[in-house]
Scaffold this active site. Sequence first.
Site, PDB file in Angstrom:
ATOM      1  N   HIS A 118       0.834  -1.202   0.000  1.00  0.00           N
ATOM      2  CA  HIS A 118       0.000   0.000   0.000  1.00  0.00           C
ATOM      3  C   HIS A 118       0.870   1.254   0.000  1.00  0.00           C
ATOM      4  CE1 HIS A 118      -3.264  -2.691   0.808  1.00  0.00           C
ATOM      5  NE2 HIS A 118      -2.835  -2.975   2.024  1.00  0.00           N
ATOM      6  N   HIS A 178       3.113  -7.518   1.906  1.00  0.00           N
ATOM      7  CA  HIS A 178       2.401  -8.370   2.846  1.00  0.00           C
ATOM      8  C   HIS A 178       1.338  -9.184   2.135  1.00  0.00           C
ATOM      9  CE1 HIS A 178      -0.008  -4.691   2.513  1.00  0.00           C
ATOM     10  NE2 HIS A 178      -1.065  -5.458   2.768  1.00  0.00           N
ATOM     11  N   GLU A 184      -2.467  -0.199   8.114  1.00  0.00           N
ATOM     12  CA  GLU A 184      -3.463  -1.140   8.633  1.00  0.00           C
ATOM     13  C   GLU A 184      -2.917  -1.967   9.791  1.00  0.00           C
ATOM     14  OE1 GLU A 184      -4.469  -3.173   5.052  1.00  0.00           O
ATOM     15  OE2 GLU A 184      -2.785  -4.564   5.157  1.00  0.00           O
ATOM     16  N   ARG A 224      -1.112  -4.774  -6.280  1.00  0.00           N
ATOM     17  CA  ARG A 224      -0.755  -6.193  -6.305  1.00  0.00           C
ATOM     18  C   ARG A 224       0.563  -6.399  -7.045  1.00  0.00           C
ATOM     19  NH1 ARG A 224      -5.964  -6.901  -8.521  1.00  0.00           N
ATOM     20  NH2 ARG A 224      -7.547  -7.073  -6.899  1.00  0.00           N
TER      21      ARG A 224
END
Length: 335
Positions: free
Chosen positions: A107, A183, A125, A203
């Site tokens: 991200h 991740h 996150e 991605r």
Amino acid sequence: MTSKNMSLNNKPFLLKPIGKDYLWGGRRLNDDFSKDIPMQQLAETWECSTHHDGTSMVASGEFKGLSLAEVLRRNPGLLGKHYADLGELPILIKLIDAKKDLSVQVHPDDEYAFYHENGQRGKTEMWYVLDASHNAQLVYGFSHDIEKDVLAKSLQDGTVEKYLQKIPVHRDDVFFIEPGTVHAIGAGALIAEIQESSNLTYRLFDYNRVDKNGRKRELHIEKALAVVDNHGSVQPKQPMRVLKYRRGFASEMLCRCKYYQVERVLVNTERCREMAKLTSNGDSFQVLLCTNGCGIMTFGEGEVLNIFKGDCIFLPANSIEVKLHGELQLLLVRG
């Protein structure tokens, strides 16, 4: 009354999530949490969200039937003085059922997202593991430093997995994922995720899978390489957690960052014959996500909310006092 003709209600209300049927999802959110969402592959439920890709609905109280986005847009005071100017939630809370491995992804941070994604937020996150199979793993960064040209080549020839750091996952684990960290949640993990209100995911690798229409999912290699931290990651350690006991409940800090604070709250009023009391101040809203057990919440003039496993409750800033009774495990999220 507010300027937009809705009353400023400081009572808690139940939320109804929106579901996402990504190809790696399973059935546990329906089977274990009674979500009753008609999707065969229910991968995620967005429990508390005002994001335009999926907003929660209000399921009780004065605003029942309205979207949470609409309620907060018309009543920004419910967010608290730190967030009232936003008119929307700065966070997003999800439940995630990974029947299969999620894609390897990364991200962007707020700065990159602002300049390259039309002013959007980046994505920081936190994961709290609700359950995990005995061999469940997750990807957390690289096992050692890797040059970006080597990384790019490994993505092209499908060998990137040999560079990834894989970590065993256990129930009750906590992981904090900063922007730039490569991740992936592995198969067999059931996760509660608290994040910035963003749906930006780049991605890098998706195991050459195809979706229900026979198409490979889009990769975002150029953007991912622009934001990825290509240094080796220190293996994450579980944070020191100290239970603080109060009458009828105990709490422990799981995560605190500039975007949110997350505590685990254990309510058990069976023997104390007194309800656990909770309020919010004027600075910020709070959100309660029930991860196990059941009970009741009472407030106002005898109003009652029944709470079951999987329920999510929004507690406005400057809330009236609420009382909890039963045996419950909750995640309490503050902005």
